[in-house]
Scaffold this active site. Structure first.
Site, PDB file in Angstrom:
ATOM      1  N   HIS A 238       0.702  -1.278  -0.101  1.00 28.41           N
ATOM      2  CA  HIS A 238       0.091   0.065   0.138  1.00 28.41           C
ATOM      3  C   HIS A 238       0.882   1.501   0.056  1.00 28.41           C
ATOM      4  O   HIS A 238       0.492   2.106  -1.048  1.00 28.41           O
ATOM      5  CB  HIS A 238      -0.672   0.064   1.186  1.00 28.41           C
ATOM      6  CG  HIS A 238      -1.663  -1.132   1.606  1.00 28.41           C
ATOM      7  ND1 HIS A 238      -2.836  -1.408   0.750  1.00 28.41           N
ATOM      8  CD2 HIS A 238      -1.394  -2.393   2.315  1.00 28.41           C
ATOM      9  CE1 HIS A 238      -3.167  -2.758   1.363  1.00 28.41           C
ATOM     10  NE2 HIS A 238      -2.520  -3.241   1.998  1.00 28.41           N
TER      11      HIS A 238
HETATM   12  C1  BDR Z   1      -2.424   0.362   5.575  1.00 30.00           C
HETATM   13  O1  BDR Z   1      -2.760  -0.088   6.599  1.00 30.00           O
HETATM   14  C2  BDR Z   1      -1.221  -0.319   7.293  1.00 30.00           C
HETATM   15  O2  BDR Z   1      -1.563  -1.852   8.005  1.00 30.00           O
HETATM   16  C3  BDR Z   1      -0.504  -0.606   6.116  1.00 30.00           C
HETATM   17  O3  BDR Z   1       0.889   0.120   6.651  1.00 30.00           O
HETATM   18  C4  BDR Z   1      -1.033   0.618   5.226  1.00 30.00           C
HETATM   19  O4  BDR Z   1      -0.678   1.764   5.648  1.00 30.00           O
HETATM   20  C5  BDR Z   1      -3.339  -0.506   4.566  1.00 30.00           C
HETATM   21  O5  BDR Z   1      -4.678  -0.572   4.938  1.00 30.00           O
END
Ligand code: BDR
Ligand code: CA
Length: 304
Positions: A238
């Site tokens: 992400h």
């Molecule tokens: C987001 O949530 C976190 O677990 C990850 O680092 C990312 O920023 C994805 O939903």
């Protein structure tokens, strides 16, 4: 040598994908500091993890701790994804204690006030630090060139049916930020679930210098374990997409809409809802996947 690198501040909760985002940002931008926020794990752990990644990269930029809990709610962590340390999978050495540091809000106020140009801000955790800064120092908002955030979704969620984790953790902060009037790019699950890192590609980390390459290989071997589709489709990274979106918006398709954040409970909590009225936000809705990965591997090539 004089270079015209973009001036950037990173706010994050490392976190495996935050770690990779930080490592792609370092060679491409002038990263002035990293501020840590509670999210994937508690603040003491995300702060330590940011220092661990900078150790592996050989960087000495400041890492400053921010808020240990959301504005109004109890902290929800993502240990089920990132492990107990928030960065499970690699045995980091013990780092020297960090010494005295100011709080992120105070530190950011100093940097924004004193820096000769507006600074781009990238946030890849819950938006607590960003919202708290804007609430305390609204007169410095003009020094924020833009805010690129990983969070939200116009389609499905990843912590509830509709909500994405970062926004779910601190929906009050997210709602405040979305309507703050800042130029915002929202990079959410609509695109991060399209650009998946394939298991076969993890070996590419091993071509990077030690210990960084081996660290990334081990971290992402761990991180992929909870994804049922990891073998076939790959794992989402992400936060890296937020860095890409700041530098290369042309890799994405954007939709401009105001965003309201659900501040209720249950299904409403953390939903990012497009609405007609309000401050426009650029939301990434599609991505050129192979061009994105070319960009990412090229950025990581700085660590050969
Ligand atoms: C987001 O949530 C976190 O677990 C990850 O680092 C990312 O920023 C994805 O939903
Ligand atoms: Ca994150």
């Amino acid at each position: 040598m004089w270079t015209s690198l973009l001036d950037v501040l990173l706010d994050m909760d490392p976190g495996h994908d935050d770690a990779l985002a930080l490592l792609t940002a370092l060679p491409l931008m002038r990263v002035l500091a990293v501020t840590a926020v509670a999210g994937n794990q508690t603040l003491d752990k995300t702060w330590l993890n940011a220092r661990r990644i900078l150790w592996a990269a050989g960087s000495h930029i400041p890492v400053i701790p921010g808020h240990a809990k959301p504005l109004l709610r109890d902290l929800v962590t993502a240990a089920y994804v990132h492990g107990e340390s928030g960065l499970d999978g690699y045995a980091f050495p013990t780092l020297p204690p960090p010494g005295e540091t100011p709080h992120a809000t105070e530190y950011l106020a100093r940097v924004f006030a004193e820096w000769p140009r507006p600074i781009a801000w990238v946030a890849t955790g819950p938006l607590t630090n960003v919202a708290a800064f804007l609430m305390d120092h609204p007169h410095l908002a003009h020094q924020i060139a833009s805010l690129t955030l990983m969070g939200g979704s116009l389609s499905a969620g990843n912590i509830t049916a509709q909500a994405e984790f970062n926004i779910f953790v601190d929906p009050e902060a997210a709602d405040y930020v979305m309507s703050s009037g800042l130029p915002i790019r929202m990079v959410g699950l609509d695109v991060t679930h399209k650009a998946l890192l394939r298991r076969d590609d993890l070996d590419r980390f091993l071509t990077l210098r030690r210990p960084l390459g081996e660290m990334l290989f081990r971290l992402f071997s761990f991180y992929g374990r909870h994804e049922p589709d990891a073998g076939e489709k790959g794992i989402p990274i992400h936060d890296v997409l937020a860095v890409a979106a700041l530098l290369h918006p042309e890799l994405f398709t954007w939709k401009t809409t105001a965003i309201r954040v659900g501040r209720g409970e249950d299904r409403d909590r953390g939903q990012t809802i497009p609405v007609m009225e309000g401050h426009p936000v650029d939301v990434a809705v599609d991505i050129k996947v192979s061009a994105f990965f070319d960009w990412m591997w090229n950025a990581l090539g700085a660590y050969r």
